[in-house]
Design a protein around this motif. Structure first.
Motif, PDB file in Angstrom:
ATOM      1  N   THR A  62      30.541  13.783   5.418  1.00 55.69           N
ATOM      2  CA  THR A  62      30.276  15.006   6.174  1.00 55.69           C
ATOM      3  C   THR A  62      30.906  14.890   7.559  1.00 55.69           C
ATOM      4  N   GLU A  63      31.710  15.866   7.922  1.00 57.12           N
ATOM      5  CA  GLU A  63      32.385  15.861   9.223  1.00 57.12           C
ATOM      6  C   GLU A  63      31.518  16.595  10.243  1.00 57.12           C
ATOM      7  N   VAL A  64      31.333  15.969  11.395  1.00 57.24           N
ATOM      8  CA  VAL A  64      30.460  16.523  12.423  1.00 57.24           C
ATOM      9  C   VAL A  64      31.116  16.377  13.792  1.00 57.24           C
ATOM     10  N   GLU A  65      30.471  16.987  14.773  1.00 57.59           N
ATOM     11  CA  GLU A  65      30.863  16.814  16.169  1.00 57.59           C
ATOM     12  C   GLU A  65      29.662  16.231  16.918  1.00 57.59           C
ATOM     13  N   VAL A  66      29.881  15.128  17.601  1.00 58.93           N
ATOM     14  CA  VAL A  66      28.804  14.475  18.343  1.00 58.93           C
ATOM     15  C   VAL A  66      28.672  15.152  19.703  1.00 58.93           C
ATOM     16  N   LEU A  67      27.528  15.766  19.929  1.00 52.03           N
ATOM     17  CA  LEU A  67      27.276  16.472  21.181  1.00 52.03           C
ATOM     18  C   LEU A  67      26.641  15.583  22.233  1.00 52.03           C
ATOM     19  N   GLU A  68      25.829  14.628  21.776  1.00 56.38           N
ATOM     20  CA  GLU A  68      25.075  13.790  22.716  1.00 56.38           C
ATOM     21  C   GLU A  68      24.642  12.512  22.010  1.00 56.38           C
ATOM     22  N   VAL A  69      24.603  11.435  22.753  1.00 50.26           N
ATOM     23  CA  VAL A  69      24.100  10.167  22.229  1.00 50.26           C
ATOM     24  C   VAL A  69      22.920   9.741  23.092  1.00 50.26           C
ATOM     25  N   ARG A  70      21.805   9.460  22.431  1.00 41.13           N
ATOM     26  CA  ARG A  70      20.596   9.065  23.144  1.00 41.13           C
ATOM     27  C   ARG A  70      20.001   7.845  22.446  1.00 41.13           C
ATOM     28  N   ALA A  78      22.203  10.168  17.580  1.00 42.59           N
ATOM     29  CA  ALA A  78      23.328  11.036  17.922  1.00 42.59           C
ATOM     30  C   ALA A  78      22.971  12.474  17.575  1.00 42.59           C
ATOM     31  N   HIS A  79      23.179  13.359  18.536  1.00 41.80           N
ATOM     32  CA  HIS A  79      22.959  14.786  18.318  1.00 41.80           C
ATOM     33  C   HIS A  79      24.272  15.375  17.814  1.00 41.80           C
ATOM     34  N   VAL A  80      24.283  15.858  16.569  1.00 41.62           N
ATOM     35  CA  VAL A  80      25.526  16.303  15.946  1.00 41.62           C
ATOM     36  C   VAL A  80      25.460  17.776  15.604  1.00 41.62           C
ATOM     37  N   SER A  81      26.654  18.369  15.522  1.00 43.75           N
ATOM     38  CA  SER A  81      26.796  19.763  15.125  1.00 43.75           C
ATOM     39  C   SER A  81      27.662  19.828  13.878  1.00 43.75           C
ATOM     40  N   ASP A  90      15.247  13.202  18.206  1.00 44.18           N
ATOM     41  CA  ASP A  90      15.689  11.816  18.193  1.00 44.18           C
ATOM     42  C   ASP A  90      14.498  10.864  18.021  1.00 44.18           C
ATOM     43  N   SER A  91      13.860  10.980  16.862  1.00 44.03           N
ATOM     44  CA  SER A  91      12.703  10.136  16.565  1.00 44.03           C
ATOM     45  C   SER A  91      12.586   9.967  15.054  1.00 44.03           C
ATOM     46  N   ILE A  92      12.228   8.778  14.647  1.00 46.77           N
ATOM     47  CA  ILE A  92      12.064   8.502  13.227  1.00 46.77           C
ATOM     48  C   ILE A  92      10.904   9.297  12.644  1.00 46.77           C
ATOM     49  N   ASN A  93       9.998   9.734  13.518  1.00 45.86           N
ATOM     50  CA  ASN A  93       8.830  10.505  13.081  1.00 45.86           C
ATOM     51  C   ASN A  93       9.075  12.020  13.110  1.00 45.86           C
TER      52      ASN A  93
END
Length: 278
Positions: free
Chosen positions: A243-251, A255-258, A227-230
């Motif tokens: 693209t269809e995804v599942e959001v596992l976590e938001v920080r 968004a952490h997606v699968s 979760d970093s632009i770098n």
């Protein structure tokens, strides 16, 4: 003095009911006016869509399809949500080449009505326009296909059906025990098995839903390993809108997606939209 107090109380009660009655009239008037405005927006949307189909220049066609999408979306943003309306949004977006908005709208339509044929058909078509590397939803297993009717039922309807199967099984076993009827016991096995299947599916659905379904709506979204632009890019190419995804976590803003192939990545939270946000 007593009579004056009673008169004052009566006057206050009359004023109270008068205010309530006036409020109801005003609220009803606003509701009627709002309904009329929404109906006008829907007519404008269909007109824009028809004009787009008749347009000969690509620029004019895209502009009118986008206008139709905007007008249909405006209606949905006012609290009107039906499978037909979301299908109209998705169809206009698909024609306007807004693939992310199209997939999102079709998924929302199917969330409201899993059997809505036009949404199913258009979603299948939209998925064929995605790059080949983008993973699609997995094919259903044989067991899923056998219980395909379950997906057309709401959670409340499935609960009611499970209760009915359990009741039928209980009645059948009770009769078999009371009168020692083997046939009643055998007939009770079918609703019992269906009840067990619905309970198992319910448990599987809960344990499998670790996150929330979403769709990437911004084209060329860069997926990263953290979760970093770098952070380095997760994939060799950016993620396509649709693209269809599942959001596992938001920080924060990430968004952490699968994806459907099991791979995960971090994307900008602003690049996606939840399907459940109807």
């Amino acid at each position: 003095m007593v009579n004056k107090n009673r008169i004052g109380i009566k006057i206050n009660e009359c004023l109270k009911y008068l205010v309530m009655f006036s409020t109801i009239i005003i609220a009803t008037k606003f509701q009627v006016e709002a309904a009329g405005l929404l109906e006008g927006k829907i007519k404008q949307a269909f007109m824009a869509y028809a004009q787009a189909q008749e347009a000969t220049k690509r620029e004019d066609r895209m502009e009118k399809f986008q206008r139709a999408q905007h007008l249909f979306s405006h209606v949905s943003e006012q609290g009107v949500g039906t499978a037909a309306l979301y299908t109209n949004i998705g169809t206009a977006a698909l024609q306007a080449e807004n693939l992310g908005d199209a997939v999102l709208a079709f998924r929302r339509a199917l969330k409201l009505d899993p059997d809505y044929f036009q949404a199913l058909q258009n979603l299948q078509q939209a998925r064929t326009l995605l790059p080949n590397w983008v993973p699609r939803p997995t094919e259903e297993s044989v067991l899923d296909s056998f219980f395909i009717w379950r997906k057309s039922l709401s959670a409340a309807e499935q609960s009611g059906l499970a209760a009915l199967f359990f009741l039928l099984a209980s009645i059948g076993f009770s009769i078999s025990i009371r009168w020692r009827l083997i046939l009643a016991r055998n007939l009770a096995l079918l609703p019992l098995l269906l009840w067990v299947a619905l309970v198992v599916f319910y448990i599987v659905d809960i344990t499998a839903s670790e996150g929330q379904d979403a769709v990437i709506t911004v084209d060329d979204t860069i997926a990263r390993v953290a979760d970093s632009i770098n952070a380095p890019q997760r994939f060799s190419q950016p993620m396509s809108a649709g693209t269809e995804v599942e959001v596992l976590e938001v920080r924060d803003n990430w968004a952490h997606v699968s994806l459907f192939n099991g791979r995960d990545a971090w994307v900008s939270f602003a690049s996606l939209a939840y399907i459940a946000n109807l």
